[in-house]
Scaffold this active site. Sequence first.
Site, PDB file in Angstrom:
ATOM      1  N   HIS B  77      83.460  12.136 -48.586  1.00 15.89           N
ATOM      2  CA  HIS B  77      82.140  11.861 -49.157  1.00 15.89           C
ATOM      3  C   HIS B  77      81.060  12.563 -48.329  1.00 15.89           C
ATOM      4  O   HIS B  77      80.197  13.253 -48.880  1.00 15.89           O
ATOM      5  CB  HIS B  77      81.892  10.356 -49.211  1.00 15.89           C
ATOM      6  N   ASP B 106      64.244  40.411 -57.849  1.00 17.10           N
ATOM      7  CA  ASP B 106      65.499  39.689 -57.639  1.00 17.10           C
ATOM      8  C   ASP B 106      65.614  39.385 -56.156  1.00 17.10           C
ATOM      9  O   ASP B 106      64.689  39.663 -55.399  1.00 17.10           O
ATOM     10  CB  ASP B 106      66.718  40.519 -58.108  1.00 17.10           C
ATOM     11  N   TRP B 142      82.762  12.815 -41.219  1.00 22.38           N
ATOM     12  CA  TRP B 142      82.254  14.177 -41.459  1.00 22.38           C
ATOM     13  C   TRP B 142      81.886  14.858 -40.149  1.00 22.38           C
ATOM     14  O   TRP B 142      81.736  16.077 -40.098  1.00 22.38           O
ATOM     15  CB  TRP B 142      81.042  14.142 -42.398  1.00 22.38           C
ATOM     16  N   SER B 169      79.589  31.300 -46.273  1.00 20.76           N
ATOM     17  CA  SER B 169      78.716  31.276 -47.435  1.00 20.76           C
ATOM     18  C   SER B 169      77.270  30.991 -47.033  1.00 20.76           C
ATOM     19  O   SER B 169      76.333  31.664 -47.482  1.00 20.76           O
ATOM     20  CB  SER B 169      79.215  30.217 -48.412  1.00 20.76           C
ATOM     21  N   SER B 170      77.082  30.005 -46.156  1.00 21.95           N
ATOM     22  CA  SER B 170      75.709  29.643 -45.773  1.00 21.95           C
ATOM     23  C   SER B 170      75.027  30.747 -44.986  1.00 21.95           C
ATOM     24  O   SER B 170      73.839  31.002 -45.176  1.00 21.95           O
ATOM     25  CB  SER B 170      75.704  28.394 -44.904  1.00 21.95           C
ATOM     26  N   HIS B 253      72.063  18.429 -35.787  1.00 22.20           N
ATOM     27  CA  HIS B 253      70.686  18.019 -36.004  1.00 22.20           C
ATOM     28  C   HIS B 253      69.875  19.070 -36.753  1.00 22.20           C
ATOM     29  O   HIS B 253      69.218  18.726 -37.740  1.00 22.20           O
ATOM     30  CB  HIS B 253      69.981  17.539 -34.745  1.00 22.20           C
ATOM     31  N   GLU B 255      71.051  20.950 -38.808  1.00 23.81           N
ATOM     32  CA  GLU B 255      71.609  20.813 -40.156  1.00 23.81           C
ATOM     33  C   GLU B 255      70.871  19.741 -40.959  1.00 23.81           C
ATOM     34  O   GLU B 255      70.579  19.943 -42.139  1.00 23.81           O
ATOM     35  CB  GLU B 255      73.101  20.471 -40.050  1.00 23.81           C
ATOM     36  N   TYR B 257      67.883  18.980 -40.714  1.00 23.21           N
ATOM     37  CA  TYR B 257      66.601  19.572 -41.116  1.00 23.21           C
ATOM     38  C   TYR B 257      66.789  20.657 -42.161  1.00 23.21           C
ATOM     39  O   TYR B 257      65.897  20.896 -42.973  1.00 23.21           O
ATOM     40  CB  TYR B 257      65.814  20.045 -39.891  1.00 23.21           C
ATOM     41  N   SER B 268      55.574  19.678 -51.368  1.00 20.08           N
ATOM     42  CA  SER B 268      54.289  20.358 -51.187  1.00 20.08           C
ATOM     43  C   SER B 268      53.904  21.192 -52.406  1.00 20.08           C
ATOM     44  O   SER B 268      52.759  21.613 -52.521  1.00 20.08           O
ATOM     45  CB  SER B 268      54.324  21.260 -49.957  1.00 20.08           C
ATOM     46  N   HIS B 302      70.240  12.836 -29.297  1.00 20.68           N
ATOM     47  CA  HIS B 302      69.970  11.477 -29.775  1.00 20.68           C
ATOM     48  C   HIS B 302      71.134  10.913 -30.577  1.00 20.68           C
ATOM     49  O   HIS B 302      71.142   9.730 -30.888  1.00 20.68           O
ATOM     50  CB  HIS B 302      68.650  11.386 -30.542  1.00 20.68           C
ATOM     51  N   HIS B 303      72.097  11.741 -30.906  1.00 17.35           N
ATOM     52  CA  HIS B 303      73.302  11.226 -31.567  1.00 17.35           C
ATOM     53  C   HIS B 303      74.336  10.767 -30.550  1.00 17.35           C
ATOM     54  O   HIS B 303      75.405  10.301 -30.935  1.00 17.35           O
ATOM     55  CB  HIS B 303      73.915  12.304 -32.464  1.00 17.35           C
ATOM     56  N   THR B 328      56.055  15.607 -38.398  1.00 20.38           N
ATOM     57  CA  THR B 328      56.447  14.931 -39.627  1.00 20.38           C
ATOM     58  C   THR B 328      55.293  14.076 -40.136  1.00 20.38           C
ATOM     59  O   THR B 328      55.001  14.039 -41.336  1.00 20.38           O
ATOM     60  CB  THR B 328      57.686  14.052 -39.384  1.00 20.38           C
ATOM     61  N   LYS B 331      52.751  16.087 -41.921  1.00 21.12           N
ATOM     62  CA  LYS B 331      53.092  16.418 -43.294  1.00 21.12           C
ATOM     63  C   LYS B 331      52.798  15.249 -44.224  1.00 21.12           C
ATOM     64  O   LYS B 331      52.219  15.414 -45.297  1.00 21.12           O
ATOM     65  CB  LYS B 331      54.570  16.814 -43.400  1.00 21.12           C
ATOM     66  N   ARG B 450      79.833   0.714 -38.872  1.00 20.90           N
ATOM     67  CA  ARG B 450      80.064   1.616 -40.000  1.00 20.90           C
ATOM     68  C   ARG B 450      81.528   2.056 -40.004  1.00 20.90           C
ATOM     69  O   ARG B 450      82.246   1.845 -39.032  1.00 20.90           O
ATOM     70  CB  ARG B 450      79.121   2.814 -39.920  1.00 20.90           C
TER      71      ARG B 450
HETATM   72  C1  HEM Z   1      61.509  11.226 -37.733  1.00 29.05           C
HETATM   73  C2  HEM Z   1      62.599  11.887 -37.858  1.00 29.05           C
HETATM   74  C3  HEM Z   1      63.985  11.439 -37.430  1.00 29.05           C
HETATM   75  C4  HEM Z   1      64.378  10.798 -36.287  1.00 29.05           C
HETATM   76  C5  HEM Z   1      63.515  10.367 -35.155  1.00 29.05           C
HETATM   77  C6  HEM Z   1      65.802  10.621 -36.397  1.00 29.05           C
HETATM   78  C7  HEM Z   1      66.594  10.033 -35.435  1.00 29.05           C
HETATM   79  C8  HEM Z   1      67.946   9.798 -35.553  1.00 29.05           C
HETATM   80  C9  HEM Z   1      68.788   9.248 -34.539  1.00 29.05           C
HETATM   81  C10 HEM Z   1      68.305   8.808 -33.164  1.00 29.05           C
HETATM   82  C11 HEM Z   1      70.057   9.174 -35.023  1.00 29.05           C
HETATM   83  C12 HEM Z   1      71.290   8.705 -34.285  1.00 29.05           C
HETATM   84  C13 HEM Z   1      71.586   7.300 -34.549  1.00 29.05           C
HETATM   85  C14 HEM Z   1      72.897   6.866 -33.974  1.00 29.05           C
HETATM   86  O1  HEM Z   1      73.949   7.435 -34.343  1.00 29.05           O
HETATM   87  O2  HEM Z   1      72.881   5.923 -33.174  1.00 29.05           O
HETATM   88  C15 HEM Z   1      70.015   9.683 -36.339  1.00 29.05           C
HETATM   89  C16 HEM Z   1      71.115   9.785 -37.164  1.00 29.05           C
HETATM   90  C17 HEM Z   1      71.118  10.529 -38.330  1.00 29.05           C
HETATM   91  N1  HEM Z   1      70.021  11.135 -38.928  1.00 29.05           N
HETATM   92 FE1  HEM Z   1      68.120  11.018 -38.299  1.00 29.05          FE
HETATM   93  N2  HEM Z   1      66.240  11.128 -37.572  1.00 29.05           N
HETATM   94  C18 HEM Z   1      65.146  11.631 -38.217  1.00 29.05           C
HETATM   95  C19 HEM Z   1      65.132  12.264 -39.432  1.00 29.05           C
HETATM   96  C20 HEM Z   1      66.289  12.591 -40.129  1.00 29.05           C
HETATM   97  C21 HEM Z   1      66.316  13.430 -41.272  1.00 29.05           C
HETATM   98  C22 HEM Z   1      65.118  14.113 -41.886  1.00 29.05           C
HETATM   99  C23 HEM Z   1      67.591  13.504 -41.668  1.00 29.05           C
HETATM  100  C24 HEM Z   1      68.216  14.259 -42.820  1.00 29.05           C
HETATM  101  C25 HEM Z   1      67.624  14.691 -43.836  1.00 29.05           C
HETATM  102  C26 HEM Z   1      68.375  12.699 -40.784  1.00 29.05           C
HETATM  103  C27 HEM Z   1      69.729  12.523 -40.878  1.00 29.05           C
HETATM  104  C28 HEM Z   1      70.485  11.806 -40.020  1.00 29.05           C
HETATM  105  C29 HEM Z   1      71.898  11.623 -40.143  1.00 29.05           C
HETATM  106  C30 HEM Z   1      72.782  12.231 -41.229  1.00 29.05           C
HETATM  107  C31 HEM Z   1      72.295  10.799 -39.102  1.00 29.05           C
HETATM  108  C32 HEM Z   1      73.673  10.222 -38.856  1.00 29.05           C
HETATM  109  C33 HEM Z   1      74.693  11.152 -38.416  1.00 29.05           C
HETATM  110  C34 HEM Z   1      76.002  10.458 -38.206  1.00 29.05           C
HETATM  111  O3  HEM Z   1      76.187   9.842 -37.164  1.00 29.05           O
HETATM  112  O4  HEM Z   1      76.842  10.546 -39.103  1.00 29.05           O
HETATM  113  N3  HEM Z   1      67.556  12.154 -39.863  1.00 29.05           N
HETATM  114  N4  HEM Z   1      68.726  10.075 -36.654  1.00 29.05           N
HETATM  115 CU   LIG Z   2      69.592  14.096 -35.343  1.00 23.70          CU
END
Ligand code: HEM
Ligand SMILES: [Cu+2]
Lengths: 289, 526
Positions: B77, B106, B142, B169-170, B253, B255, B257, B268, B302-303, B328, B331, B450
């Site tokens: 998924h 094009d 994933w 591809s990307s 990360h 990614e 974005y 916008s 931060h992950h 952010t 925006k 999770r």
């Molecule tokens: C203000 C902006 C953001 C902050 C401060 C932020 C912060 C964080 C942090 C600290 C985590 C880690 C949490 C953990 O695993 O304990 C996290 C996870 C995640 N964030 Fe964000 N994030 C932000 C915006 C976004 C955006 C814009 C996206 C995607 C469009 C996103 C997608 C994700 C994803 C997919 C995870 C989980 C990844 C995983 O462990 O599978 N985040 N974020």
């Molecule tokens: Cu991140």
Amino acid sequence: MNVSADSYYLPHESRWSILGSIGLFSFMLGAGIWLDGYNLVGPLVMGAGVLCIISTKFGWFGTVIRESLAGRYNLQVDRTFRWGMIFFIFSEVMFFGAFFGTLFYERLFVVPWLGGATNMFFTHALLYPHYRALWPTNGPAHAGGEFSRMPTWGIPALNTLILLSSAVTVTWAHWALKAGHRRKVVAGLVATIALGTTFLAMQAHEYYLAYTHFNLTLHSGIYGATFFILTGFHGLHVTIGVIMLTVILIRVLRGHFTPERHFAFEAVSWYWHFVDIVWLGLFIFVYWL
Amino acid sequence: MTESIALPAEPHHATRGGLMRWITTTNHKDIGTLYLIFSLIMFFIGGAMAMVIRAELYQPGLQFVTPAFYNQMVTLHGLIMVFGAVMPAFVGLANWMIPLMIGAPDMALPRLNNWSFWILPFAFTLLLLTLFLPGGAPEGGWTLYVPYSLELGYSFPFMIFAIHLMGISSVLGGINIIVTILNMRAPGMTLMKMPLFVWAWLITAYLLVAVMPVLAGGVTMQLLDHYFGTHFFSVAGGGSPVLWEHVFWFFGHPEVYIMILPAFGIISEIVPTFSRKPLFGRTSMIYALASIAFLSFIVWGHHMFTSGMPVSADLFFMFSTMLIAVPTGVKIFNWVATMWRGAITFETPMLFAVAFIILFTIGGFSGVMLALVPADFQYHNSYFVVAHFHYVLVTGAVFAIMAAVYYWLPKWTGHMYNEFWGKMHFWLSVISVNVLYFPMHFLGLAGMPRRVPDYAVQFTDLNMVSSIGGFVFGASQLIFVAIIFATVYGGRRAEARAWEGAHGLEWTVPSPAPYHTFATPPEVVG
Ligand code: HEM
Ligand SMILES: [Cu+2]
């Protein structure tokens, strides 16, 4: 005058790309089957993929060369190729960056930690008290057995010299091309190809020595892993570079380039310089320090 | 000139018919359509897997699937939604709209464009094939964390190679987009005049080219560890499993974005159109995009707060992450300020855009909570994280994609969609999506981890609520597909400028946009 040269050339169909995709797919499917333990089917499917990929390269680049010779590409198309090549090389820089990053992280952080640095004192004392954090290392388990690294000032230093000279010869050929001296261009390219091939032969010999005399193998812990991935991918890129230089040489002999328009030549020389610079990083961080 | 010039015949339609048209096409509109259809199919495959997950979580205990299959569903998924649904949807929009928005005939490299697309179906065939292997599909999540990933059986090499293919591809697609934007703009279309969607994509494409190769390098190291006896990720040989986390999140990360910047671009475009006002703070929007892109390279840690990093690293990544909230915030402020005192109407694209602004902000807030190291020690690996990233990805990225589809569908098909059903789709989605994800915040805070198929009984109520929301959300998307089909085959005729308040070159060409547009570049003034 070719009229289409005033506007941006847009091809109406792409014949080769689908074969390229099938080739990549079949190569990777085959590789997967092979790695999963089917030693006959896997390589066959892989081989089919490789054939498709090679035909794609011939077909696709052949088409582009024909179009270029027909004067279809105006200056704007030329700029497209330039930007495209710049960002392609940038992606390659990042690819190598992953491996250099790995090397630095392992060497500067992980290995000292395993040796008990900072707050890892007890982990070290309890789990592997005999491990000393020295570089090169094959880790607490002495993975792959005792080994030694390649002497810096032997083959690696010589290879550095070879690649640096090849950068000079390819630049020399480029200057000759811009000045319109065909013979010198050919000489410069032949020299570059020869140097590149020598480099590859030395590298192959080095791998042979590594395995037979130094016991430096893929299994030699983190040093062996980073050593072979960095030098291996670099060698692969030199190989690709040599093939591309050869194509360029053939095209020079056929008179495809003018002093003004020869982007293919420049693209390959950019690529060659990139491979060269990566090598300098390798020499310093893998072989020397 | 005296001689009459015979221009090469420009076909005004595809040169071939049938399947071969789509396989050999070099036309940015054809390829955009291919990407969008592919992405829609992947949405439903990935969505079906989500339905399996929510069905299993409806009650505690094991009802429908084995834990192993559950993990396979979670893994596939994630991979499918990220690489198969969201990214290709944005690339499809880029293909369709960027040449139209900058007045180019094009994409700069049309053949390469074809190839970038036609790698994808093969990549996902390779990935989905693993479902039929002994032992099934990959189960490590994933994020492909080692050592789980290295313990996979038959599926392992196919997963790795599928990721290589997606990466190729990307990168090729990214290069093409950058070159198109840098080199194909109509005279007068200066960089600062470019529409924000184009700006967002320029920066996104740069991120793609920068980080996809890093992921490729990372999975290559996994391949070597698995089959060739290297020790990149094994402590015994002096390596470290945490290395994988660094490599993955250095890619990961940026990614995330990659999946949100094009959405920012879309919002916008849409908000000014339906507010009938120019975008507030245009220049600051561009700088905000650029600084988000820059910061996204230095926050990956931060992950990994709970993976064992030095405290100094924890602190660095905490503060750098919180910094991202600044651009952010700029925006979000600007979108709201654009609406301020505007003559707003709420057609479906605008509804989705407004929902985006509110719900994405919720996701941003939970992100800032997660960025606090001591708090994250609690939240990490819990459903709170799942809530966070689904707010930013579903009500963020996916809502923006839907907004974009409603917004530009008239341009693509020449027909207006049915506004009533569009609104139905919106309201059903926006309500059900909150029923689906909002409870996950509480589940996470209460301690539900999770990626588990079973849970303690006290989590039952909220999980049931969430699952019901999930089923309704899934079902509502059938309306979306029905609307798309209906609009392709009929509906009120759309004018060239389908929306009264819309500006930009794409609205100067007829609807549907002819097969070839801007063969002679338009002059951009003002
Ligand atoms: C203000 C902006 C953001 C902050 C401060 C932020 C912060 C964080 C942090 C600290 C985590 C880690 C949490 C953990 O695993 O304990 C996290 C996870 C995640 N964030 Fe964000 N994030 C932000 C915006 C976004 C955006 C814009 C996206 C995607 C469009 C996103 C997608 C994700 C994803 C997919 C995870 C989980 C990844 C995983 O462990 O599978 N985040 N974020
Ligand atoms: Cu991140």
